[in-house]
Design an enzyme around this catalytic site. Structure first.
Site, mmCIF file in Angstrom:
data_model
loop_
_atom_site.group_PDB
_atom_site.id
_atom_site.type_symbol
_atom_site.label_atom_id
_atom_site.label_comp_id
_atom_site.label_asym_id
_atom_site.label_seq_id
_atom_site.Cartn_x
_atom_site.Cartn_y
_atom_site.Cartn_z
ATOM 1 N N SER A 128 0.821 -1.206 0.000
ATOM 2 C CA SER A 128 0.000 0.000 0.000
ATOM 3 C C SER A 128 0.852 1.253 0.000
ATOM 4 C CB SER A 128 -0.920 0.036 1.220
ATOM 5 O OG SER A 128 -1.666 1.236 1.194
ATOM 6 N N LYS A 182 -4.494 -6.841 3.394
ATOM 7 C CA LYS A 182 -4.493 -5.702 2.470
ATOM 8 C C LYS A 182 -5.916 -5.375 2.024
ATOM 9 C CE LYS A 182 -3.023 -2.409 -0.236
ATOM 10 N NZ LYS A 182 -3.879 -2.148 -1.348
ATOM 11 N N HIS A 185 -7.489 -3.542 4.785
ATOM 12 C CA HIS A 185 -6.901 -2.195 4.742
ATOM 13 C C HIS A 185 -7.684 -1.322 3.762
ATOM 14 C CE1 HIS A 185 -4.455 0.753 2.531
ATOM 15 N NE2 HIS A 185 -3.803 0.971 3.666
ATOM 16 N N GLU A 189 -9.925 1.917 4.281
ATOM 17 C CA GLU A 189 -9.638 3.108 3.465
ATOM 18 C C GLU A 189 -10.953 3.688 2.909
ATOM 19 O OE1 GLU A 189 -6.466 2.513 0.436
ATOM 20 O OE2 GLU A 189 -7.944 3.120 -1.049
#
Ligand code: 6PG
Length: 477
Positions: A128, A182, A185, A189
């Site tokens: 990221s 991820k 994540h 976000e």
């Protein structure tokens, strides 16, 4: 001299990762399907470090030290499978293939299992930080075997972002754990971005502030507990004026948010796991609603309340109220996301250290934020923490924020400003802390129409009431 690592797929992310590795003194083999990209990289950035350009798969593989480490940076899905199929036959036992794209963790699990059978390590890794991060230090979330991390870890830790001297990279867990983390994540976000966007909309709608004024509000927030990359760039975007029209940039952009799919995957997976990630779900749905052009056009004339902006004391405290509501809602979004990681870990047999995940998100990645110091400390202090909401500092922050939080949601409702992120976060909070939920009634309804049975608060076992019988007798099911 041979290369310690190779990168295939030299579009901007792959190119920047390769440059980052070379800038840190590692010899990097380069490969791309079309040769031109490889030549361009060497031509433009060849002086940044040691590159070995390769113009065939065999040449690329031969350029690598053993165990060979190949990073694939191509589009998720079929293109990734195609590259794996191209290289796997050329590799030997113990070699490592790394997929650094945004793959679905289920694909990663499948690929890992298939390659393990052939004696190869397959590492699905989250990366990221966008293009800049890839070049200057991303947050890196590798899955795969422990053994693969022995050779790969030092390289990745070397090129990752650093916070307080610590690398934003850690071995997340086996097979798909890295890509799962991820994915979450990215879900977080989405939630973060939606909450920030709602804050903007509320400040504008309830106070009549201009985007430039709101940019200043965000700049101020960025000096406090909300200090984060997303708040920082939000201020920049809001302060920007469109050169062609002289209007605020945010007013000349089509208000339809797009998505590549990782937020949707997060929610789909959460549904399967039974984890209520309502903040992420609302963020995904808000993007879908924004993009439903025909539906919106058809609905534009629907009646709403008059939007008289706030005045007096309510107006004066509103920005601070929104700051508190944003902070509390953010805590909820992260609490939900971490619960999903916990649930994924339990389901797939990964032993994920949540504190370590929060730690490597402190720098390099899109959701990097000061707040993650506290998240990481909370999980380090209590690894089995059931929810961030009950952890000391966060519990206190929400307690302090809750009056503002409720009043902001009430204002949104009253003025007809959509704030699904704020509302769902508050509803989740109230749902969790409730002594009794109306789920008991839902169980009654299910038993009534489908004999689906229910459990009692005062006795073990399952029960059914014969609703069609006049005296409605209850029997154990
Ligand atoms: C990152 C980003 C990156 C990508 C987003 C965009 O961590 O660096 O998350 O992976 O830019 O996934 O996602 P959408 O296009 O779905 O908004």
């Amino acid at each position: 001299k041979k290369a310690s690592i190779g990168v295939t797929g030299l579009a901007v992310m792959g190119r920047n990762l390769a440059r980052n590795l070379a800038r840190h003194g590692h010899t990097v083999a380069l490969h791309n399907r079309s040769e031109q990209r490889t030549r361009d990289l060497v031509e433009q950035f060849g002086d940044e470090g040691d590159f070995i350009p390769a113009y065939s798969a065999q040449e690329f593989v031969d350029a690598l030290e053993r165990p060979r480490q190949i990073v694939i940076m191509v589009k998720a899905g079929a293109p990734t499978d195609a590259v794996i199929d191209e290289f796997a036959p050329l590799l030997e036992k113990g070699d490592v293939i790394v997929d650094a794209g945004n793959a679905h963790f289920a694909d990663t699990r499948r690929r890992e299992a298939a390659l393990r059978e052939r004696g190869l390590h397959f590492v699905g890794t989250g990366v990221s930080g966008g293009e800049e991060g890839a070049l200057h230090g991303p947050s890196i979330m590798p899955g795969g075997s422990k053994e693969s991390y022995e050779s790969l870890g030092p390289l990745f830790e070397d090129i990752s972002a650093k916070v307080d001297g610590e690398p934003c990279c850690t071995h997340i867990g086996p097979d798909g754990a890295g890509h799962f983390v991820k994915m979450v994540h990215n879900g977080i976000e989405y939630a973060d971005m939606q909450l920030i966007a709602e804050s903007f909309d509320l400040l504008r709608g309830a106070l009549g502030h201009s985007p430039a004024q709101i940019a200043d509000v965000f700049r101020t927030w960025n000096t406090g507990r909300l200090d984060s990359y997303l708040i920082e760039i939000t201020a920049e975007v809001l302060a920007h004026t469109d050169a062609a029209t002289g209007k605020p940039f945010v007013d000349i952009v089509t208000d339809q948010a797009e998505q590549k799919g990782t937020g949707r995957w997060t929610v789909q997976t959460a549904l399967d796991l039974g984890v209520p990630v309502s903040g992420i779900a609302e963020a995904v749905f808000a993007r879908s609603l924004s993009g439903s052009a025909d539906l919106r056009a058809a609905s534009r004339g629907l009646p709403g309340p008059s939007r008289a902006p706030l005045t007096g004391a309510a107006a004066e405290s509103f920005a601070d109220d929104v700051e508190r509501a944003l902070y509390a809602s953010k805590i909820v979004a992260y609490a939900q996301g971490f619960n999903q990681i916990q649930a994924g870990g339990a389901e797939f047999g990964w032993d994920i250290d949540l504190g370590a995940v929060a730690k490597i998100w402190r720098g390099g990645c899109i959701i990097r934020a000061k707040f993650l110091d506290d998240v990481s400390a909370a999980f380090a202090a209590e690894p089995g923490l059931p929810t961030l909401l009950t952890s000391g500092d966060f519990r206190k922050a929400v307690e302090d924020a809750q009056d503002s939080w409720r009043s902001v949601v009430a204002t949104a409702v009253r003025l007809g400003i959509p704030a699904p992120g704020f509302s769902t976060a508050l509803a989740y909070y109230d749902g969790l802390r409730a002594e009794r939920l109306p789920a008991a009634l839902v169980q009654g309804q299910r038993d009534f129409f489908g004999a689906h049975t229910y459990r009692r608060v005062d006795r073990e076992g399952s029960f059914h009431t014969a609703w069609a019988t006049s005296d409605r007798p209850e029997s154990p099911a």
